[in-house]
Structure formats: structure tokens, C-alpha cells
Design a protein around this motif. Structure first.
Motif: not given
Length: 259
Positions: A133-142
Motif C-alpha cells: 500500500a505504501g509503495a503504491m502510494a509513493r509510486a503514484e506520487v513519482l
């Protein structure tokens, strides 16, 4: 009895080349991809990963000899991290129990020499700790910025290489007699790189970023041959290695640095 192998990403590129090579050698291959394979599964989702394992168990009769986790994406989107890391890890961990009755169980995953390029520390950390969940959220930002979208691919491959290094010598893998390794290709002529290698000008520019002094850009079969050996009965002791099949990129870029 011929060996039974499972290959994700088998519909194109390195996965397809590996499937064809193994079949030419007389192996039984269960291909998995989004289309045109024995097993259809979307590795960007938890449901798709679960369906992959269930389908392979059914098709194989509950016994396989080798896992080839090849499927991957190279787009500046969050799904790239989902497939490249969580999809690959779920493939390896989910199918590992099906190796238990093999006389020579093997597993290999495709990483990339792109792990040597710039990455996002936050995304790598979330991937390596399994925080999807955290990784997907961060990837969305990137993914929102053209200057950072490319970090998703490189970060996912770095995290995947680290996962292999950390897991290969554990009881679950080496302790069970399963060599687990990764390959890190340089620029390979596949549909994924078609636009980047479409013209001589484009190829020259790409090779300035990814120097490949030994024979330049490789065909997918070159990687397929290495994958096939890593998962062959001959490989009894290679464990936790990230094998750079990159025409010399690693040597040029990292020099004296070694694992």
C-alpha cells in the motif's frame, strides 16, 4: 521425465524466447501472461497473483521443477512496481511449494542493470519491507512528474535484486535445495525497448546511457540461454547471485565495485 517449468511474461520478449528455447530442448513449459498463454493472470493485483498459483497448481498436477519469474513492466506508472516487485515475489513464493517433489528444483527472476541507476529511497524501502500500500502510494506520487516517473522501474529492480540476495541463502530456498538467482540484463531487443531502439540515432543515444562494449544490444535469446542454465540441473551451487548479462555495463559503470 521431462522437466516442467513455469514462465511468467511468456507471451513476448525474454519470457517468450525462454519458453521457446526450453520447448525446443524437450521441456514441458507452462506459460503465464495477460494473454496467449496457458495461464492468464494479472500480476499487478493480489487476486491475479493468487489465480496464477491456483492455475499452475491445477495445470501442473501440483509438481513443477523450475520457476522463471520474467514478467515485468517498464512504464512510469505505479503498476510497474506492483508487477516488477510484488508480482515477481508472489510468483516465486507462491509457486515454491510446487517444487518440493522435484529432484532438481530451481528458481530465477529477471531484474535489470537499471538497478544501478538513480532510485527513490522511499519507494525502495517500502518495497523491500513488503509494504505494498505504501509503495503504491509513493509510486503514484513519482508517476505524476516526468522527472521522477522513471525512478519507479529502477527502484523496483533494485528492491527485487535485494530480495534475492536476502532470501536465497535462507532455509526456505537454499535450505530446501533450491538455487535462487537473478539476471540483470542490459538493453535487450524486445517489444519493451522497441521505441528506444527504433533508429540508429536512438540506439546510439541509449548506449551512451547504458554502455555495452561487448557486442552492443542483445537479442532476447541471449538472456534466455542464461536463464535456462541457471534453472538447469547443472547449476547446483550458484546462490543469491545477480548475474549481469549486459555487454559490460556493470563493469564500466561500477568499476572495482563487487557484491
Amino acid at each position: 521425465m521431462p522437466r516442467t517449468s513455469v514462465i511468467t511474461g511468456a507471451a513476448s520478449g525474454i519470457g517468450k524466447a525462454t519458453k521457446e528455447l526450453l520447448e525446443q530442448r524437450g521441456e514441458r513449459v507452462i506459460g503465464a501472461d495477460l494473454h496467449d498463454t496457458e495461464v492468464v493472470a494479472d500480476l499487478s493485483t493480489a487476486e491475479g497473483r493468487s489465480s496464477l498459483v491456483d492455475a499452475v497448481r491445477k495445470v501442473s498436477g501440483g509438481r513443477i521443477d523450475a520457476i522463471y519469474a520474467v514478467a515485468g513492466l517498464d512504464f512510469p506508472i505505479a503498476a510497474t512496481a506492483a508487477v516488477n516487485f510484488f508480482g515477481a515475489v508472489a510468483t516465486l513464493e507462491g509457486l515454491r511449494p510446487l517444487l518440493k517433489d522435484s529432484d532438481a528444483p530451481r528458481a530465477v527472476v529477471v531484474s535489470s542493470m537499471a538497478a544501478l541507476f538513480a532510485t527513490d529511497d522511499e519507494l525502495v524501502a517500502q518495497l523491500t519491507t513488503g509494504d505494498e500500500a505504501g509503495a503504491m502510494a509513493r509510486a503514484e506520487v513519482l508517476a505524476k512528474e516526468p522527472t521522477t516517473g522513471g525512478l519507479i522501474y529502477c527502484s523496483s529492480k533494485l528492491a527485487l535484486s535485494r530480495w534475492v540476495r536476502r532470501q536465497a541463502a535462507t532455509e526456505a530456498w537454499a535450505g530446501a535445495g533450491i538455487p535462487l538467482n537473478a539476471v540483470a540484463p542490459g538493453v535487450i531487443a524486445t517489444p519493451m525497448t522497441a521505441e528506444l531502439t527504433a533508429t540508429e540515432e536512438a540506439r546510439t543515444a541509449l548506449l551512451k546511457q547504458v554502455p555495452m562494449p561487448l557486442n552492443g544490444i542483445a537479442d532476447a535469446i541471449v538472456v534466455a540461454r542464461l536463464l535456462a542454465w541457471l534453472n538447469s540441473v547443472e547449476n547446483t551451487h550458484l546462490c543469491g547471485q545477480i548475474v549481469y548479462i549486459d555487454g559490460g555495463s556493470d563493469a564500466v559503470m561500477r568499476g572495482d565495485s563487487v557484491w
